[in-house]
Scaffold this motif. Structure first.
Motif, PDB file in Angstrom:
ATOM      1  N   CYS A   1      -9.828  -4.263  -9.526  1.00 32.70           N
ATOM      2  CA  CYS A   1      -8.933  -5.372  -9.177  1.00 32.70           C
ATOM      3  C   CYS A   1      -7.764  -5.501 -10.133  1.00 32.70           C
ATOM      4  O   CYS A   1      -6.693  -5.969  -9.762  1.00 32.70           O
ATOM      5  CB  CYS A   1      -9.723  -6.673  -9.068  1.00 32.70           C
ATOM      6  SG  CYS A   1     -10.134  -7.411 -10.668  1.00 32.70           S
TER       7      CYS A   1
ATOM      8  N   GLU B   1      -7.269  -5.059   8.311  1.00 34.47           N
ATOM      9  CA  GLU B   1      -6.215  -5.191   7.304  1.00 34.47           C
ATOM     10  C   GLU B   1      -5.207  -4.047   7.445  1.00 34.47           C
ATOM     11  O   GLU B   1      -5.463  -3.071   8.154  1.00 34.47           O
ATOM     12  CB  GLU B   1      -6.837  -5.197   5.901  1.00 34.47           C
ATOM     13  CG  GLU B   1      -7.639  -6.455   5.654  1.00 34.47           C
ATOM     14  CD  GLU B   1      -8.099  -6.596   4.219  1.00 34.47           C
ATOM     15  OE1 GLU B   1      -7.606  -5.849   3.351  1.00 34.47           O
ATOM     16  OE2 GLU B   1      -8.967  -7.448   3.987  1.00 34.47           O
TER      17      GLU B   1
ATOM     18  N   ARG C   1     -12.641  -3.606   4.978  1.00 33.58           N
ATOM     19  CA  ARG C   1     -11.264  -4.048   5.246  1.00 33.58           C
ATOM     20  C   ARG C   1     -10.818  -3.854   6.696  1.00 33.58           C
ATOM     21  O   ARG C   1      -9.679  -3.458   6.972  1.00 33.58           O
ATOM     22  CB  ARG C   1     -10.282  -3.357   4.291  1.00 33.58           C
ATOM     23  CG  ARG C   1     -10.486  -3.805   2.853  1.00 33.58           C
ATOM     24  CD  ARG C   1      -9.275  -3.508   2.003  1.00 33.58           C
ATOM     25  NE  ARG C   1      -9.611  -2.689   0.857  1.00 33.58           N
ATOM     26  CZ  ARG C   1      -8.706  -2.019   0.143  1.00 33.58           C
ATOM     27  NH1 ARG C   1      -7.443  -2.053   0.463  1.00 33.58           N
ATOM     28  NH2 ARG C   1      -9.076  -1.315  -0.884  1.00 33.58           N
TER      29      ARG C   1
ATOM     30  N   HIS D   1     -11.174   2.469   3.614  1.00 37.03           N
ATOM     31  CA  HIS D   1     -10.938   2.038   2.235  1.00 37.03           C
ATOM     32  C   HIS D   1     -12.164   2.258   1.355  1.00 37.03           C
ATOM     33  O   HIS D   1     -12.409   1.513   0.408  1.00 37.03           O
ATOM     34  CB  HIS D   1     -10.505   0.574   2.170  1.00 37.03           C
ATOM     35  CG  HIS D   1      -9.247   0.313   2.942  1.00 37.03           C
ATOM     36  ND1 HIS D   1      -8.008   0.725   2.520  1.00 37.03           N
ATOM     37  CD2 HIS D   1      -9.052  -0.306   4.129  1.00 37.03           C
ATOM     38  CE1 HIS D   1      -7.112   0.359   3.408  1.00 37.03           C
ATOM     39  NE2 HIS D   1      -7.712  -0.258   4.391  1.00 37.03           N
TER      40      HIS D   1
ATOM     41  N   ARG E   1      -3.892   1.863  -2.978  1.00 35.54           N
ATOM     42  CA  ARG E   1      -3.141   0.861  -3.732  1.00 35.54           C
ATOM     43  C   ARG E   1      -2.651   1.483  -5.030  1.00 35.54           C
ATOM     44  O   ARG E   1      -3.145   2.531  -5.455  1.00 35.54           O
ATOM     45  CB  ARG E   1      -4.048  -0.333  -4.058  1.00 35.54           C
ATOM     46  CG  ARG E   1      -4.665  -0.971  -2.832  1.00 35.54           C
ATOM     47  CD  ARG E   1      -5.211  -2.356  -3.132  1.00 35.54           C
ATOM     48  NE  ARG E   1      -6.083  -2.383  -4.289  1.00 35.54           N
ATOM     49  CZ  ARG E   1      -6.052  -3.337  -5.226  1.00 35.54           C
ATOM     50  NH1 ARG E   1      -5.176  -4.321  -5.124  1.00 35.54           N
ATOM     51  NH2 ARG E   1      -6.877  -3.316  -6.245  1.00 35.54           N
TER      52      ARG E   1
ATOM     53  N   ASN F   1       0.807  -1.225   0.000  1.00 33.45           N
ATOM     54  CA  ASN F   1       0.000   0.000   0.000  1.00 33.45           C
ATOM     55  C   ASN F   1       0.835   1.268   0.000  1.00 33.45           C
ATOM     56  O   ASN F   1       2.046   1.254   0.249  1.00 33.45           O
ATOM     57  CB  ASN F   1      -0.942   0.003   1.206  1.00 33.45           C
ATOM     58  CG  ASN F   1      -2.005  -1.077   1.106  1.00 33.45           C
ATOM     59  OD1 ASN F   1      -2.434  -1.414   0.015  1.00 33.45           O
ATOM     60  ND2 ASN F   1      -2.405  -1.625   2.247  1.00 33.45           N
TER      61      ASN F   1
ATOM     62  N   HIS G   1     -14.539   1.473   9.842  1.00 34.29           N
ATOM     63  CA  HIS G   1     -14.293   0.952   8.505  1.00 34.29           C
ATOM     64  C   HIS G   1     -13.727   2.033   7.590  1.00 34.29           C
ATOM     65  O   HIS G   1     -14.011   3.222   7.756  1.00 34.29           O
ATOM     66  CB  HIS G   1     -15.571   0.347   7.934  1.00 34.29           C
ATOM     67  CG  HIS G   1     -15.983  -0.869   8.678  1.00 34.29           C
ATOM     68  ND1 HIS G   1     -15.488  -2.114   8.390  1.00 34.29           N
ATOM     69  CD2 HIS G   1     -16.782  -1.012   9.759  1.00 34.29           C
ATOM     70  CE1 HIS G   1     -16.002  -2.983   9.243  1.00 34.29           C
ATOM     71  NE2 HIS G   1     -16.783  -2.341  10.096  1.00 34.29           N
TER      72      HIS G   1
ATOM     73  N   ASP H   1     -16.550  -3.820   1.455  1.00 33.78           N
ATOM     74  CA  ASP H   1     -15.473  -4.562   2.122  1.00 33.78           C
ATOM     75  C   ASP H   1     -15.134  -4.019   3.513  1.00 33.78           C
ATOM     76  O   ASP H   1     -15.018  -4.769   4.468  1.00 33.78           O
ATOM     77  CB  ASP H   1     -14.216  -4.547   1.255  1.00 33.78           C
ATOM     78  CG  ASP H   1     -13.782  -5.939   0.869  1.00 33.78           C
ATOM     79  OD1 ASP H   1     -14.569  -6.865   1.123  1.00 33.78           O
ATOM     80  OD2 ASP H   1     -12.675  -6.085   0.331  1.00 33.78           O
TER      81      ASP H   1
ATOM     82  N   LEU I   1     -14.805  -3.916  -3.509  1.00 35.77           N
ATOM     83  CA  LEU I   1     -13.581  -3.115  -3.385  1.00 35.77           C
ATOM     84  C   LEU I   1     -13.878  -1.672  -2.980  1.00 35.77           C
ATOM     85  O   LEU I   1     -13.087  -1.046  -2.274  1.00 35.77           O
ATOM     86  CB  LEU I   1     -12.809  -3.104  -4.706  1.00 35.77           C
ATOM     87  CG  LEU I   1     -11.988  -4.348  -5.044  1.00 35.77           C
ATOM     88  CD1 LEU I   1     -11.324  -4.181  -6.400  1.00 35.77           C
ATOM     89  CD2 LEU I   1     -10.944  -4.625  -3.974  1.00 35.77           C
TER      90      LEU I   1
ATOM     91  N   SER J   1      -5.837  -0.011   8.338  1.00 39.25           N
ATOM     92  CA  SER J   1      -7.243   0.188   8.750  1.00 39.25           C
ATOM     93  C   SER J   1      -7.309   1.037  10.020  1.00 39.25           C
ATOM     94  O   SER J   1      -6.356   1.159  10.775  1.00 39.25           O
ATOM     95  CB  SER J   1      -7.935  -1.157   8.946  1.00 39.25           C
ATOM     96  OG  SER J   1      -7.229  -1.929   9.892  1.00 39.25           O
TER      97      SER J   1
END
Ligand SMILES: [Zn+2]
Ligand SMILES: [Zn+2]
Length: 364
Positions: A90, A119, A116, A133, A147, A29, A131, A114, A110, A122
């Motif tokens: 993706c 992860e 994430r 992303h 990303r 990342n 939450h 999600d 995505l 986060s």
């Protein structure tokens, strides 16, 4: 590390500015220090009815900033690069491989559902997962973890503070014209709804060389803005009025292209009725009921649903920046800047029609 973020709680009627803990961004990342972030309708809608986003959450998906650090496997950007953030895709599904990342098969998980939690990169607060992303960024915060797929390097002499809007709303409108409908030079187009997306479509139609560009809206102030950006004609939409008749008076026989940004069934119907035979209708918001289809057949019309202006962000966003720097894409005229802390005021101002496109700036 600590970040300051606007957090959406389902129980709260507005965003709360809070300090959160962020876990290490990890090897894949990119850590981006936000300089500016636009407000898009989807942020407001997600806070109101979640759209499947797990709550509480940090929203925001029109970020622009400076790369602070990169994970060991990141090669696309380096610390100090100026970047625009856009929606995630993706890169490996058949749709992405065919060059259509706006329709990625994993679009919903995505970008929305999600969350994430847990992860790398986060958020949490006092042990509770917040939450993130959202659209691969959650940029209502002074730092975002992104990303390579959704981090787009841009030239350093461009006004970074306002470039984030290119990553969603502006590419949606401009791309729908420049990439999806691509009207030839000299053609005619009607654009329904002169909010940020519709006004970006007007600028896209100018870039394409359309000779007749008709903007339709219920607010005279927005029509004035449309004329300033290159609309050759404007039509004030009124309840029960047949805007299609007014458009047919401007272009006898009808326009070649129509694009609807309103998501309203009556507006969609007027757009279809304003088209000439073999005309093409594009839309980027879904109405509660479908328009009548008889005219589509009788006049041989085409209909295109369009997401994110069919943008391939790695090429389209730098192209919009180039056009802007050449003075041919004046999207800065849409923007009203607010300090990040005034996020709730900006949402109210936009809802009241006082500003077109709020952009938050980060001073911490
Ligand atoms: Zn958006
Ligand atoms: Zn994909």
């Amino acid at each position: 590390m600590k970040v300051r973020a606007a957090v959406a709680y389902q129980s709260q009627p507005s965003f709360l500015i809070e300090e959160l803990e962020m876990s290490d961004p990890g090897p894949e990342n990119i850590l981006v220090r936000l300089v500016g972030c636009g407000l898009c309708h989807t942020d407001v809608k997600a806070r109101e009815d979640t759209m499947g986003v797990p709550m509480p959450a940090v929203l925001g998906h029109e970020g622009a900033g400076i790369v602070e650090s990169v994970g060991e496997r990141v090669t696309k950007v380096k610390p100090g690069d100026h970047v625009v953030l856009t929606g995630d895709s993706c890169g490996a599904c058949p749709t992405c491989l065919a060059g259509n990342p706006a329709y990625c098969d994993l679009m919903t998980p995505l970008n929305l559902t999600d969350g994430r939690a847990g992860e790398p990169g986060s958020f949490h607060k006092g042990g509770v997962a917040i939450h993130g992303h959202f659209f691969g960024q959650s940029s209502f915060a002074n730092y975002a973890v992104t990303r390579e797929r959704n981090t787009i390097p841009v030239r350093k002499d461009a006004p970074l503070e306002i470039l984030g809007v290119l990553g969603c709303g502006v590419q949606t409108g401009a791309g729908a014209i420049m990439n999806s409908l691509h009207p030839p030079a000299g053609s005619s187009i009607a654009i329904f709804g002169a909010g940020p997306v519709g006004l970006s479509a007007v600028m896209g139609a100018v870039v394409c060389g359309c000779s007749v560009i008709i903007a339709v809206d219920v607010l005279e102030s927005r029509l004035a803005m449309a004329r300033q950006l290159g609309a050759t004609h404007t039509v004030l939409a009124r309840r029960q009025a047949k805007t299609a008749d007014e458009i047919q008076q401007i272009v006898p026989g009808g326009v070649g292209y129509a694009f609807d940004t309103t998501g309203r069934a009556d507006s969609n119907q007027q757009a279809l009725e304003s088209l000439a035979a073999k005309g093409c209708f594009g839309f980027c918001a879904v109405p509660a009921e479908a328009p009548k289809m008889s005219r589509v057949m009788i006049r041989g019309l085409s209909i295109r649903g369009i997401v994110q202006g069919d943008s391939v962000p790695d090429s389209f966003i730098p192209r919009l920046v180039e056009l802007h720097m050449d003075g041919r894409f004046p999207f800065d005229k849409l923007v009203a800047k607010y300090p990040f802390e005034k996020i709730n005021q900006a949402i109210g101002d936009q809802a009241a029609g006082n500003v077109v496109k709020p952009v938050f700036t980060f001073a911490f």
